[in-house]
Write a protein that holds these residues in place. Structure first.
Motif, PDB file in Angstrom:
ATOM      1  N   LEU A   7      92.914  63.307  11.328  1.00  0.00           N
ATOM      2  CA  LEU A   7      92.097  63.872  12.416  1.00  0.00           C
ATOM      3  C   LEU A   7      92.595  63.255  13.714  1.00  0.00           C
ATOM      4  N   THR A   8      92.690  64.069  14.754  1.00  0.00           N
ATOM      5  CA  THR A   8      93.104  63.577  16.065  1.00  0.00           C
ATOM      6  C   THR A   8      91.946  63.704  17.046  1.00  0.00           C
ATOM      7  N   ILE A   9      91.664  62.615  17.763  1.00  0.00           N
ATOM      8  CA  ILE A   9      90.692  62.670  18.867  1.00  0.00           C
ATOM      9  C   ILE A   9      91.504  62.457  20.140  1.00  0.00           C
ATOM     10  N   LEU A  10      91.616  63.517  20.934  1.00  0.00           N
ATOM     11  CA  LEU A  10      92.462  63.462  22.127  1.00  0.00           C
ATOM     12  C   LEU A  10      91.609  63.443  23.395  1.00  0.00           C
ATOM     13  N   GLN A  11      91.865  62.409  24.211  1.00  0.00           N
ATOM     14  CA  GLN A  11      91.294  62.421  25.558  1.00  0.00           C
ATOM     15  C   GLN A  11      92.418  62.816  26.519  1.00  0.00           C
ATOM     16  N   GLN A  12      92.257  63.968  27.167  1.00  0.00           N
ATOM     17  CA  GLN A  12      93.283  64.364  28.139  1.00  0.00           C
ATOM     18  C   GLN A  12      92.707  64.202  29.550  1.00  0.00           C
ATOM     19  N   ASP A  13      93.563  63.981  30.535  1.00  0.00           N
ATOM     20  CA  ASP A  13      93.047  63.873  31.914  1.00  0.00           C
ATOM     21  C   ASP A  13      92.826  65.294  32.454  1.00  0.00           C
ATOM     22  N   ASN A  14      92.617  65.423  33.736  1.00  0.00           N
ATOM     23  CA  ASN A  14      92.224  66.749  34.260  1.00  0.00           C
ATOM     24  C   ASN A  14      93.421  67.597  34.692  1.00  0.00           C
ATOM     25  N   VAL A  15      94.637  67.178  34.275  1.00  0.00           N
ATOM     26  CA  VAL A  15      95.834  67.903  34.712  1.00  0.00           C
ATOM     27  C   VAL A  15      96.060  69.188  33.916  1.00  0.00           C
ATOM     28  N   GLY A  16      95.817  69.135  32.609  1.00  0.00           N
ATOM     29  CA  GLY A  16      96.047  70.310  31.773  1.00  0.00           C
ATOM     30  C   GLY A  16      97.480  70.364  31.266  1.00  0.00           C
ATOM     31  N   GLY A  17      97.687  70.992  30.119  1.00  0.00           N
ATOM     32  CA  GLY A  17      99.028  71.086  29.534  1.00  0.00           C
ATOM     33  C   GLY A  17      99.025  71.211  28.026  1.00  0.00           C
ATOM     34  N   LEU A  18      97.886  70.867  27.398  1.00  0.00           N
ATOM     35  CA  LEU A  18      97.791  70.998  25.936  1.00  0.00           C
ATOM     36  C   LEU A  18      97.699  72.479  25.574  1.00  0.00           C
ATOM     37  N   GLN A  19      98.522  72.896  24.598  1.00  0.00           N
ATOM     38  CA  GLN A  19      98.478  74.285  24.133  1.00  0.00           C
ATOM     39  C   GLN A  19      98.536  74.330  22.611  1.00  0.00           C
ATOM     40  N   VAL A  20      97.886  75.355  22.046  1.00  0.00           N
ATOM     41  CA  VAL A  20      97.828  75.562  20.603  1.00  0.00           C
ATOM     42  C   VAL A  20      98.438  76.929  20.300  1.00  0.00           C
ATOM     43  N   PHE A  21      99.222  77.006  19.197  1.00  0.00           N
ATOM     44  CA  PHE A  21      99.834  78.289  18.820  1.00  0.00           C
ATOM     45  C   PHE A  21      98.868  79.019  17.892  1.00  0.00           C
ATOM     46  N   SER A  22      98.261  80.074  18.358  1.00  0.00           N
ATOM     47  CA  SER A  22      97.245  80.801  17.591  1.00  0.00           C
ATOM     48  C   SER A  22      97.411  82.299  17.826  1.00  0.00           C
ATOM     49  N   ASP A  23      97.316  83.099  16.732  1.00  0.00           N
ATOM     50  CA  ASP A  23      97.535  84.561  16.840  1.00  0.00           C
ATOM     51  C   ASP A  23      98.881  84.859  17.503  1.00  0.00           C
ATOM     52  N   GLU A  24      99.898  84.082  17.085  1.00  0.00           N
ATOM     53  CA  GLU A  24     101.277  84.323  17.544  1.00  0.00           C
ATOM     54  C   GLU A  24     101.460  84.111  19.053  1.00  0.00           C
ATOM     55  N   LYS A  25     100.535  83.349  19.669  1.00  0.00           N
ATOM     56  CA  LYS A  25     100.679  83.097  21.127  1.00  0.00           C
ATOM     57  C   LYS A  25     100.323  81.639  21.430  1.00  0.00           C
ATOM     58  N   TRP A  26     100.952  81.095  22.482  1.00  0.00           N
ATOM     59  CA  TRP A  26     100.584  79.757  22.953  1.00  0.00           C
ATOM     60  C   TRP A  26      99.376  79.910  23.878  1.00  0.00           C
ATOM     61  N   LYS A  27      98.295  79.206  23.530  1.00  0.00           N
ATOM     62  CA  LYS A  27      97.050  79.312  24.296  1.00  0.00           C
ATOM     63  C   LYS A  27      96.641  77.931  24.801  1.00  0.00           C
ATOM     64  N   SER A  28      96.170  77.884  26.027  1.00  0.00           N
ATOM     65  CA  SER A  28      95.838  76.593  26.639  1.00  0.00           C
ATOM     66  C   SER A  28      94.480  76.081  26.178  1.00  0.00           C
ATOM     67  N   VAL A  29      94.388  74.733  26.151  1.00  0.00           N
ATOM     68  CA  VAL A  29      93.099  74.059  25.908  1.00  0.00           C
ATOM     69  C   VAL A  29      92.734  73.369  27.222  1.00  0.00           C
ATOM     70  N   PRO A  30      91.961  74.025  28.073  1.00  0.00           N
ATOM     71  CA  PRO A  30      91.691  73.459  29.398  1.00  0.00           C
ATOM     72  C   PRO A  30      90.861  72.185  29.302  1.00  0.00           C
TER      73      PRO A  30
END
Ligand SMILES: C=C1C[C@]23C[C@@]1(O)CC[C@H]2[C@]1(C)CCC[C@@](C)(C(=O)O)[C@H]1[C@@H]3C(=O)O
Ligand SMILES: O=C(O)CCC(=O)C(=O)O
Ligand SMILES: [Fe+2]
Length: 373
Positions: free
Chosen positions: A245-268
């Motif tokens: 399991l991963t617990i990720l704290q990201q800052d407010n810059v943005g950049g994390l993306q997940v590949f879902s339904d054949e597309k890269w989608k952002s996790v704001p």
């Protein structure tokens, strides 16, 4: 989406040809060098946002049964699809989270020669790495990392504080105390999430909490400097986390993306929220029902991005096997394995990508069949 498996043999330990990832120099160059340019197929993008549920954990802590069941349902739907959700009211002190993110600057803004004194040794996961240039020779991630282990089986022994003072010196003791406390909070939260995952899977509520009670986890600090050609580079390439399991704290810059339904989608970024995702080991524990999904991190021209990834891992010799309720008609998706075996595979034989667990399973079966010859 092409993230073809890289060669099984990784780059030899640091040698004179190893690229030094020095952002203060690299950023002055108008172009990035070829080692940091990723295949076109790894760089496709969409403007979509991942539909990851935001789970309010207040109901869980108040033991409010209807809220717990509603959260378990949202978690079940997300984990059967892309394996990502976010949590708020998680109980981690916001000022501690803030400090843990801000204090990354104290290490990563040190002069490169000082950071290199603490670089990870070949075969070890602990310490500093610059673009993993000591391990890989192409598709280098545009990031610096600092990693250390966490276990709290012996409370008298604050392993993180000790790591900071023994590695970086006593001037880092206060910072080490912050990361010690942060890791303790991450462990507590991960066991809460394990209870919710058990409920969502219809497994005995304490099953996974007990499985991970004596966990041996990993804290990964990610530091992504600005990049002059962000459309050609990647901060972290496409991969599934081999961990549980991963617990990720990201800052407010943005950049994390997940590949879902054949597309890269952002996790704001959501203020005060933590991103949770299923890793390969938990996918195996759920007998493939919950998905460990491909994700990556983008970089940008203007701002340094920071993230803290806490990777929950079971005790290294504990056998990873789904509980009976998860196995129907004896159908097992993955063989029994230990985290020690999968960790060794990712550190010595294979760069974690989208196929890690599949290739690992084949490697394991080959290794075990050859040992019977
Ligand atoms: C077991 C692990 C290997 C990596 C760190 C981690 O603790 C969990 C995530 C893995 C990783 C981040 C996946 C992408 C590739 C990687 C090489 C990286 O970019 O850092 C992976 C980590 C590693 O050090 O092998
Ligand atoms: O920095 C991020 O947003 C993601 C990093 C990540 O996926 C990892 O370190 O495994
Ligand atoms: Fe990851």
């Amino acid at each position: 989406m092409d993230s073809s498996p890289t060669s099984l043999l990784l780059r030899p330990p640091m040698d004179t040809s190893t690229i030094l990832f020095d952002p203060s120099i690299l950023q002055k160059q108008s172009k990035i060098t070829k080692e940091f340019i990723w295949p076109q197929n790894d760089r496709t993008n969409s403007l979509e946002v991942l539909q990851a549920p935001l789970i309010d954990l207040q109901g869980f802590f108040l033991n409010h049964e209807p809220s717990i069941l509603a959260s378990a349902e949202l978690i079940s739907s997300a984990c059967r699809s892309h394996g990502f959700f976010q949590v708020i009211n998680h109980g981690v002190d916001p000022s501690l989270s803030r400090q843990a993110l801000d204090f990354l600057d104290h290490f990563f803004t040190l002069p490169l020669p000082l950071k290199l004194r603490h670089r990870r040794n070949p075969g070890s996961m602990w310490g500093y790495a610059g673009a993993h240039s000591d391990r890989f020779s192409s598709n280098l991630p545009w990031k610096e990392t600092f990693s250390f282990g966490f276990h709290d089986t012996s409370l008298s022994h604050p392993v993180v504080t000790d790591f900071f003072t023994s590695t970086l010196g006593h001037e880092f003791k206060q910072i080490g105390l912050v990361y010690q406390k942060y890791c303790e909070e991450m462990k507590k939260l991960s066991l809460t999430i394990m209870e919710l995952l058990a409920i969502s899977l219809g497994v005995e509520r304490m099953h996974f909490r007990e499985f991970f009670e004596d966990s041996n986890s990993i804290m990964r600090c990610n530091y992504y400097p600005p990049c002059q050609e962000p459309e050609l580079a990647l901060g972290t390439g496409p991969h599934c986390d081999p961990t549980s399991l991963t617990i990720l704290q990201q800052d407010n810059v943005g950049g994390l993306q997940v590949f879902s339904d054949e597309k890269w989608k952002s996790v704001p970024p959501v203020p005060d929220a933590l991103v949770i995702n299923i890793g390969d080991t938990f996918m195996a524990l759920s007998n493939g029902k919950y998905k460990s999904c491909l994700h990556r991190a983008l970089v940008n021209r203007q701002r340094t991005r920071k993230s803290l990834a806490f990777f929950l891992c079971p005790r290294e010799d504990r056998v990873v096997r789904p509980p009976p309720g998860m196995v129907v008609d004896g159908m097992r998706k993955y063989p029994d394995f230990t985290w020690a075996e999968l960790k060794e595979f990712t550190q010595k034989h294979y760069r974690a990508d989208m196929n890690t667990l599949q290739i690992f399973s084949q490697w394991l079966l080959t290794a075990s069949s050859s040992s019977f010859k």
